[in-house]
Design a protein around this motif. Structure first.
Motif, PDB file in Angstrom:
ATOM      1  N   SER A  78      45.413  32.202  36.900  1.00  0.00           N
ATOM      2  CA  SER A  78      44.921  33.547  36.624  1.00  0.00           C
ATOM      3  C   SER A  78      45.418  34.743  37.621  1.00  0.00           C
ATOM      4  O   SER A  78      45.869  34.504  38.705  1.00  0.00           O
ATOM      5  N   LEU A  79      45.490  35.985  36.727  1.00  0.00           N
ATOM      6  CA  LEU A  79      46.218  37.083  37.378  1.00  0.00           C
ATOM      7  C   LEU A  79      45.174  38.287  37.065  1.00  0.00           C
ATOM      8  O   LEU A  79      44.582  38.191  35.977  1.00  0.00           O
ATOM      9  N   ALA A  80      44.954  38.997  38.003  1.00  0.00           N
ATOM     10  CA  ALA A  80      44.362  40.544  37.773  1.00  0.00           C
ATOM     11  C   ALA A  80      44.907  41.588  38.510  1.00  0.00           C
ATOM     12  O   ALA A  80      45.296  41.132  39.593  1.00  0.00           O
ATOM     13  N   THR A  81      44.892  42.859  37.979  1.00  0.00           N
ATOM     14  CA  THR A  81      45.688  43.810  38.603  1.00  0.00           C
ATOM     15  C   THR A  81      45.045  45.059  38.721  1.00  0.00           C
ATOM     16  O   THR A  81      44.230  45.298  37.536  1.00  0.00           O
ATOM     17  N   LEU A  85      46.742  46.598  43.625  1.00  0.00           N
ATOM     18  CA  LEU A  85      46.455  45.348  44.036  1.00  0.00           C
ATOM     19  C   LEU A  85      46.560  44.284  42.935  1.00  0.00           C
ATOM     20  O   LEU A  85      46.166  44.459  41.782  1.00  0.00           O
ATOM     21  N   LEU A  86      47.212  43.139  43.377  1.00  0.00           N
ATOM     22  CA  LEU A  86      47.271  42.084  42.538  1.00  0.00           C
ATOM     23  C   LEU A  86      46.718  40.874  43.019  1.00  0.00           C
ATOM     24  O   LEU A  86      46.491  40.460  44.107  1.00  0.00           O
ATOM     25  N   ILE A  95      41.983  32.712  46.021  1.00  0.00           N
ATOM     26  CA  ILE A  95      42.169  33.867  45.353  1.00  0.00           C
ATOM     27  C   ILE A  95      42.890  34.672  46.430  1.00  0.00           C
ATOM     28  O   ILE A  95      42.276  34.982  47.365  1.00  0.00           O
ATOM     29  N   ARG A  96      44.299  35.005  46.331  1.00  0.00           N
ATOM     30  CA  ARG A  96      44.987  35.788  47.200  1.00  0.00           C
ATOM     31  C   ARG A  96      45.288  37.064  46.634  1.00  0.00           C
ATOM     32  O   ARG A  96      45.353  37.221  45.178  1.00  0.00           O
ATOM     33  N   VAL A  97      45.382  38.042  47.417  1.00  0.00           N
ATOM     34  CA  VAL A  97      45.235  39.628  47.076  1.00  0.00           C
ATOM     35  C   VAL A  97      46.690  40.207  47.618  1.00  0.00           C
ATOM     36  O   VAL A  97      47.003  40.009  48.683  1.00  0.00           O
TER      37      VAL A  97
END
Length: 409
Positions: A78-81, A85-86, A95-97
């Motif tokens: 999964s990804l979100a931006t 920040l990603l 969950i890495r930022v």
């Protein structure tokens, strides 16, 4: 297909072939908006050498790889931006930022691989294999600190619902009574209606649920499909789209009542044999895209509330696992390890490029507008997460020329 499917189930062969290529590249059939194919051979590396003056304009409008994020700890699911920040989720439960392509922060869940991430204000919602939606908050005095803020549903809501027998139903998987406000199988997707503060969670338990983001209250649970719900997308106009392993795409209209909210099925756009694996809707809500386990992307266009099937996009050999729409572009990631970039030109979609470089299925995509984007040249930053444990970062111009076989920009 069972609702306990895994990602390999999407790659199975069936009688629908998503990689049927037409014999003549420039035949009238190949140019038809009904049947559009990507016949490119891949390529995506940037040439960073100094360009001749004659090539300046060309190189301002290109598609290229600008970086890779690799941390050998788990497959990227999964990804979100947001705000530069990603966020990346994996089966390591972390969950890495990331910021400027460097690790900025990280936080970890207790269980359940991270299958979906969505951001709303100072909250981050993560959907997990164990059927839970977890909530995290950014600390106002430390933007690199993320603290757990509970789960959906809350313990109090579970306790309150458990008192009333009418809140129970028999779950098909476990053959036992479950509370309707809880998902009893993996979360597959999250979506957000930011205008109304509503969070949508789709699950392999064949339902999607609606949550009030600020209170964590479950407002509704909809038995949407006959098999796993693989995707849910909430558009700004109050319409919700769901796609399922049962081969259907459904449209739901949100209706508010004085005390609650409900979603009414208004149309089934697609009913096919192969699984629906991904959905995307453009910003205006006028086009919906559907990726399937046969490698094909179907799309529909809306005119005065009437949906018309616009055609199919054929660019992949295996299942389409993720879709994103941005501006005039559509991105499709696949189990064949590739990403197709499509540009809408009138009623026709042109395949600009096939992005290669991942060594595993492309499981998720995220896109944000490039800081260098202008009105005359829209540019996007595309992030692709793969089961090869890496995230690749791409620069994509909407004015990029079509990349012919063997071309490198």
């Amino acid at each position: 297909m069972s609702s306990t499917m895994n990602d390999d189930d999407f790659n199975r062969k069936n009688k629908f072939s998503g990689y049927d290529r037409l014999s003549y590249e420039y035949s009238p059939m190949n140019m038809s908006p009904w049947n559009q194919s990507c016949n490119l051979n891949a390529t995506n590396l940037c040439d960073n050498d100094d360009d001749d003056d004659d090539d300046v304009s060309k190189n301002n409008h290109k598609i290229c790889l600008i970086g890779s994020l690799v941390r050998e700890e788990g497959h990227i699911y999964s990804l979100a931006t947001k705000n530069d920040l990603l966020y990346t989720g994996s089966d390591s439960k972390n969950i890495r930022v990331w910021k400027d392509m460097k690790e900025f922060s990280a936080f970890k869940s207790n269980s359940g691989l991270v299958k979906a991430i969505i951001i709303s204000g100072d909250k981050i919602f993560t959907g997990h294999q164990d059927g839970k939606v977890r909530v995290w908050k950014v600390q106002p005095n430390n933007p690199s600190s993320f603290k757990p803020a509970g789960t959906l549903p809350t313990f109090f809501d579970i306790f309150k619902a458990s008192i009333r027998p009418s809140n129970y139903f028999m779950s098909a998987k476990h053959n036992k009574a479950s509370i309707w406000i809880k998902h009893w199988d993996a979360i597959s997707c999250l979506s957000m209606d930011h205008n109304h503060g509503l969070l949508y969670s789709a699950s392999w338990d064949r339902t999607f649920k609606v949550w009030r983001a600020d209170s964590s209250k479950c407002l509704e649970s909809v038995k949407a499909h006959d098999d796993a719900v693989n995707s849910v997308v909430a558009s700004a106009d109050g319409v919700v789209y769901t796609g399922s392993a049962d081969g259907t795409v459904k449209i739901w209209q949100r209706e508010f009542t004085p005390k609650t909210i409900r979603h009414v099925l208004v149309q089934t756009l697609l009913n096919q044999e192969c699984a629906v694996t991904a959905l995307a809707v453009n910003k205006s809500g006028s086009v919906v895209y559907c990726g399937s386990s046969d490698g094909v992307v179907n799309f529909w266009e809306k005119d005065k509330k009437i949906w018309t099937h616009g055609g199919v996009l054929k660019g992949h050999k295996l299942a389409v696992l993720c879709l994103e729409s941005a501006g005039n572009l559509v991105f499709s990631g696949s189990a064949d390890k590739n990403i197709c970039v499509w540009r809408k030109e009138g009623c026709v979609y042109i395949c600009l490029s096939m992005l290669t470089g991942h060594n595993g299925p492309v499981k998720c995509l995220a896109v944000e507008e490039d800081k260098e984007s202008t009105r005359s040249d829209k540019k996007w930053v595309l992030y692709s997460g793969s089961l090869d444990k890496s995230v690749k970062v791409w620069s994509v111009s909407e004015m990029a020329p079509i990349m012919k076989n063997g071309d490198v920009q």
